[in-house]
Design a protein around this motif. Structure first.
Motif, PDB file in Angstrom:
ATOM      1  N   PRO A 282       0.787  -1.245   0.000  1.00 30.48           N
ATOM      2  CA  PRO A 282       0.000   0.000   0.000  1.00 30.48           C
ATOM      3  C   PRO A 282       0.814   1.287   0.000  1.00 30.48           C
ATOM      4  CG  PRO A 282      -0.991  -1.568   1.499  1.00 30.48           C
ATOM      5  CD  PRO A 282       0.303  -2.165   1.041  1.00 30.48           C
ATOM      6  N   ARG A 283       1.858   1.392   0.799  1.00 33.88           N
ATOM      7  CA  ARG A 283       2.615   2.654   0.833  1.00 33.88           C
ATOM      8  C   ARG A 283       3.270   2.965  -0.500  1.00 33.88           C
ATOM      9  NH1 ARG A 283       5.981   2.482   6.260  1.00 33.88           N
ATOM     10  NH2 ARG A 283       6.171   0.325   5.611  1.00 33.88           N
ATOM     11  N   PRO A 284       3.995   2.021  -1.115  1.00 30.90           N
ATOM     12  CA  PRO A 284       4.551   2.347  -2.426  1.00 30.90           C
ATOM     13  C   PRO A 284       3.469   2.604  -3.469  1.00 30.90           C
ATOM     14  CG  PRO A 284       5.619   0.375  -1.532  1.00 30.90           C
ATOM     15  CD  PRO A 284       4.508   0.731  -0.619  1.00 30.90           C
ATOM     16  N   ALA A 285       2.359   1.857  -3.377  1.00 28.39           N
ATOM     17  CA  ALA A 285       1.274   2.061  -4.344  1.00 28.39           C
ATOM     18  C   ALA A 285       0.691   3.471  -4.203  1.00 28.39           C
ATOM     19  CB  ALA A 285       0.188   1.011  -4.147  1.00 28.39           C
TER      20      ALA A 285
ATOM     21  N   CYS B  56       0.203   8.863  -6.404  1.00 27.15           N
ATOM     22  CA  CYS B  56       0.254  10.333  -6.346  1.00 27.15           C
ATOM     23  C   CYS B  56       1.150  10.896  -7.453  1.00 27.15           C
ATOM     24  CB  CYS B  56       0.756  10.793  -4.981  1.00 27.15           C
ATOM     25  SG  CYS B  56      -0.461  10.569  -3.684  1.00 27.15           S
ATOM     26  N   LEU B  57       2.295  10.255  -7.648  1.00 22.04           N
ATOM     27  CA  LEU B  57       3.187  10.719  -8.721  1.00 22.04           C
ATOM     28  C   LEU B  57       2.524  10.568 -10.093  1.00 22.04           C
ATOM     29  CD1 LEU B  57       6.615   9.287  -7.505  1.00 22.04           C
ATOM     30  CD2 LEU B  57       5.869  11.670  -7.492  1.00 22.04           C
ATOM     31  N   CYS B  58       1.787   9.481 -10.283  1.00 23.77           N
ATOM     32  CA  CYS B  58       1.065   9.281 -11.546  1.00 23.77           C
ATOM     33  C   CYS B  58      -0.016  10.344 -11.740  1.00 23.77           C
ATOM     34  CB  CYS B  58       0.459   7.886 -11.595  1.00 23.77           C
ATOM     35  SG  CYS B  58       1.701   6.585 -11.805  1.00 23.77           S
ATOM     36  N   LEU B  59      -0.699  10.729 -10.663  1.00 26.61           N
ATOM     37  CA  LEU B  59      -1.721  11.784 -10.778  1.00 26.61           C
ATOM     38  C   LEU B  59      -1.092  13.119 -11.187  1.00 26.61           C
ATOM     39  CD1 LEU B  59      -4.074  11.033  -7.753  1.00 26.61           C
ATOM     40  CD2 LEU B  59      -4.593  10.813 -10.201  1.00 26.61           C
ATOM     41  N   PHE B  60       0.059  13.448 -10.597  1.00 23.68           N
ATOM     42  CA  PHE B  60       0.739  14.687 -10.997  1.00 23.68           C
ATOM     43  C   PHE B  60       1.149  14.629 -12.465  1.00 23.68           C
ATOM     44  CE2 PHE B  60       1.620  15.299  -6.390  1.00 23.68           C
ATOM     45  CZ  PHE B  60       1.097  16.586  -6.279  1.00 23.68           C
ATOM     46  N   THR B  61       1.662  13.467 -12.874  1.00 17.90           N
ATOM     47  CA  THR B  61       2.056  13.312 -14.272  1.00 17.90           C
ATOM     48  C   THR B  61       0.838  13.414 -15.190  1.00 17.90           C
ATOM     49  OG1 THR B  61       3.858  11.864 -13.569  1.00 17.90           O
ATOM     50  CG2 THR B  61       3.251  11.781 -15.890  1.00 17.90           C
TER      51      THR B  61
END
Length: 173
Positions: free
Chosen positions: A71-74, A79-84
């Motif tokens: 869960p933590r890495p996911a 979040c990084l994917c949402l920013f991208t």
């Protein structure tokens, strides 16, 4: 056997030391007391170690540990994917965020509770694992201290090896 020999045999005979045994009635033998204290400490630490090692982990536990680590890495990668996604395709991102605004507030609270409990339980499990490692280290402590003591004796020149004593004296002087 002479009179003096019989008297010495009476006091020190039979492989016993009557003077020492009598003195130990009034004063504890320091060396034996230290050995008993060390034996008690080692026994206690071995008991702690046995308690912590009793629950050896099986395949199921290891698989669940692996799943619990996702869960933590996911969430971080999500979040990084949402920013991208916001930079690559702002319209697609806006549609998704509009959908998120339709989620009712109690569901957000529930998500917050679930995530809080997950990370709280994980923190507690890691704390218990840390205590287990401390107990295992404490079991090794007497052996490490004996090794350090032996090295210090050699360093101070307090050894039974005349060649080593001469070498240390030449090195220092």
């Amino acid at each position: 056997m002479g009179l003096i020999g019989k008297l010495l045999t009476l006091v020190f005979g039979g492989g016993r030391n009557v003077v020492q045994e009598t003195a130990e009635v009034f004063r504890e033998n320091a060396e034996a007391g230290a050995q008993r204290a060390q034996d008690i400490q080692i026994a206690a630490m071995e008991g702690f170690q046995a308690e912590f090692l009793a629950g050896q982990r099986g395949m199921f536990d290891r698989v669940m540990d692996g799943i619990n680590r996702l869960p933590r890495p996911a969430m971080a990668l999500g979040c990084l994917c949402l920013f991208t996604a916001a930079m690559v395709d702002p319209v697609w991102f806006s549609e998704r965020m509009a959908g998120m605004s339709l989620v009712p507030e109690p569901l957000w609270w529930l998500l917050g509770v679930v995530v809080s409990f997950y990370f709280g339980a994980r923190h507690q499990a890691k704390g218990q694992e840390f205590q287990k490692q401390i107990a295992q280290s404490m079991v090794r402590e007497p052996h490490v201290l004996q090794g350090i003591e032996g090295v210090r004796r050699i360093e101070d020149g307090d050894q039974n090896n005349p060649a080593l004593a001469d070498w240390l004296a030449q090195r220092r002087g």
